[in-house]
Design an enzyme around this catalytic site. Sequence first.
Site, PDB file in Angstrom:
ATOM      1  N   GLY A 173       0.703  -1.285  -0.142  1.00 35.34           N
ATOM      2  CA  GLY A 173       0.169   0.132   0.132  1.00 35.34           C
ATOM      3  C   GLY A 173       0.647   1.009  -0.103  1.00 35.34           C
ATOM      4  O   GLY A 173       2.049   1.593   0.880  1.00 35.34           O
TER       5      GLY A 173
ATOM      6  N   ASN B 255       4.066   2.323   2.570  1.00 38.35           N
ATOM      7  CA  ASN B 255       5.191   1.948   2.293  1.00 38.35           C
ATOM      8  C   ASN B 255       5.863   3.564   2.892  1.00 38.35           C
ATOM      9  O   ASN B 255       6.620   2.721   3.300  1.00 38.35           O
ATOM     10  CB  ASN B 255       5.308   1.504   0.581  1.00 38.35           C
ATOM     11  CG  ASN B 255       4.534   0.049   0.380  1.00 38.35           C
ATOM     12  OD1 ASN B 255       4.132  -0.584   1.167  1.00 38.35           O
ATOM     13  ND2 ASN B 255       4.140  -0.396  -0.796  1.00 38.35           N
TER      14      ASN B 255
ATOM     15  N   THR C 215      10.108  11.384 -11.520  1.00 41.51           N
ATOM     16  CA  THR C 215      10.721  10.374 -11.686  1.00 41.51           C
ATOM     17  C   THR C 215      10.966   9.846 -13.081  1.00 41.51           C
ATOM     18  O   THR C 215      10.009   9.614 -13.620  1.00 41.51           O
ATOM     19  CB  THR C 215      10.049   9.096 -10.828  1.00 41.51           C
ATOM     20  OG1 THR C 215       8.708   8.813 -11.043  1.00 41.51           O
ATOM     21  CG2 THR C 215       9.971   9.964  -8.654  1.00 41.51           C
TER      22      THR C 215
ATOM     23  N   GLY D 180      12.647   6.009 -13.000  1.00 37.52           N
ATOM     24  CA  GLY D 180      13.163   5.092 -12.944  1.00 37.52           C
ATOM     25  C   GLY D 180      14.588   5.448 -12.031  1.00 37.52           C
ATOM     26  O   GLY D 180      15.429   5.531 -12.043  1.00 37.52           O
TER      27      GLY D 180
ATOM     28  N   GLY E  73      17.274   8.110 -12.669  1.00 33.77           N
ATOM     29  CA  GLY E  73      16.976   8.639 -11.616  1.00 33.77           C
ATOM     30  C   GLY E  73      16.002   9.760 -11.814  1.00 33.77           C
ATOM     31  O   GLY E  73      14.417   9.349 -12.301  1.00 33.77           O
TER      32      GLY E  73
ATOM     33  N   GLY F  71       8.808   3.522  -5.792  1.00 33.06           N
ATOM     34  CA  GLY F  71       8.520   4.690  -5.936  1.00 33.06           C
ATOM     35  C   GLY F  71       8.011   5.406  -4.184  1.00 33.06           C
ATOM     36  O   GLY F  71       8.631   6.633  -4.178  1.00 33.06           O
ATOM     37  N   ASP F  72       7.950   4.724  -3.776  1.00 30.49           N
ATOM     38  CA  ASP F  72       7.640   5.336  -2.453  1.00 30.49           C
ATOM     39  C   ASP F  72       8.643   5.433  -1.447  1.00 30.49           C
ATOM     40  O   ASP F  72       9.142   6.200  -0.892  1.00 30.49           O
ATOM     41  CB  ASP F  72       6.294   3.888  -1.906  1.00 30.49           C
ATOM     42  CG  ASP F  72       5.181   3.810  -2.488  1.00 30.49           C
ATOM     43  OD1 ASP F  72       4.474   4.484  -3.214  1.00 30.49           O
ATOM     44  OD2 ASP F  72       4.873   2.160  -2.613  1.00 30.49           O
TER      45      ASP F  72
ATOM     46  N   GLY G  20       9.092  -7.581  -3.036  1.00 29.29           N
ATOM     47  CA  GLY G  20       8.243  -7.731  -2.527  1.00 29.29           C
ATOM     48  C   GLY G  20       8.120  -6.293  -1.489  1.00 29.29           C
ATOM     49  O   GLY G  20       9.259  -5.247  -2.132  1.00 29.29           O
TER      50      GLY G  20
END
Length: 328
Positions: free
Chosen positions: A50, A54, A232, A234, A237, A263-264, A299
């Site tokens: 979530g 996260n 962002t 990926g 950078g 991303g979190d 995960g």
Amino acid sequence: MDQAVLGQSRVPPKITVLGNINLDFSIQVERMPERGENLVAENFELVPGGKGANQAVAAARLGAETVLIGMVGNDNYGRVLRRRLSHEAVNVKFVRSDEDAATGMAFVVVTRNGGDNRILSVLGANLNVTPDQVESAHRAFERADFLLTALGVSEVTVNRALQIAADCSLPALLDPAPLGKKPPQLWNSASVLTPNQTEASRLSGVTVQDLPSSRVAAEKLARRGISRTVITLGKDGCLLYDEDGARVIPGFRVQAVDPTGAGDAFGAALAVRLAEHATLEEAATFACAAGALACTVRGAQPSLPTREQVEELLKRTRRDKKLKITAL
Ligand code: RIB
């Protein structure tokens, strides 16, 4: 780079997170199935996830005092997730249990080469976080240094949080994901916006496909009132845009196994360092390192790095002393 990132004693920043709490059903596949194809997957795992949860866990592991506002169902999954959050030192005083809806779930498919994932979420109880619930957590806004939020709860609720943050002069970082048909009305009141390239396209109306178009999109977002945009990119950078113009912070090379939660980790790390008064370049470098490390473990929450791990990567790549910044 300032003392806070060199492992010296520091006052923990206070981060309030509003967002969704999910249980992730994660499977690994050799490749994504074609349309209509019935494919056998491997390695099923149940992991806490979530975006809101996260971000809260990431901020806590990075050394922040963290409060989460959210909702789980009154079910076993919800109880387990809440307990896990407490064990991570996330304050769950404002996480409620919903009697009517089940705990949020996400179905995550990750390719074995680590490059790719697909996520489908059933938001369930997350959709029942109300503006009233956010208002009742007013103290968590007054005490905080930064609000961190994304769109895993309803639009009106995110709006209310952004409004309260503005009223308290609390800087807010909005990750505009998952972006529905339209963003919350007050999306451009966030002091930092962290879209990926697809979200930047949709929010700005500019087709983003490379660095020059990312820059044009960021300029357009600035004209709509966003003072700091961080797009962002990926593994490449991120692009920063603020009153000093556009520049790129290159990514970190790692052995990626699963990008879920990266991303979190990025958003939380950015908020933590900005709350510690780092410059945008320092904070973005730290965030890129946190995001890269989150790709190296399977995960969502199991992959979120600690402060020590991020600092170690910065040191190993000598980016603790000398920032890499590419002007655009
Ligand atoms: O950002 C990753 C998260 O998105 C996953 O943990 C999943 O729960 C979805 O909300």
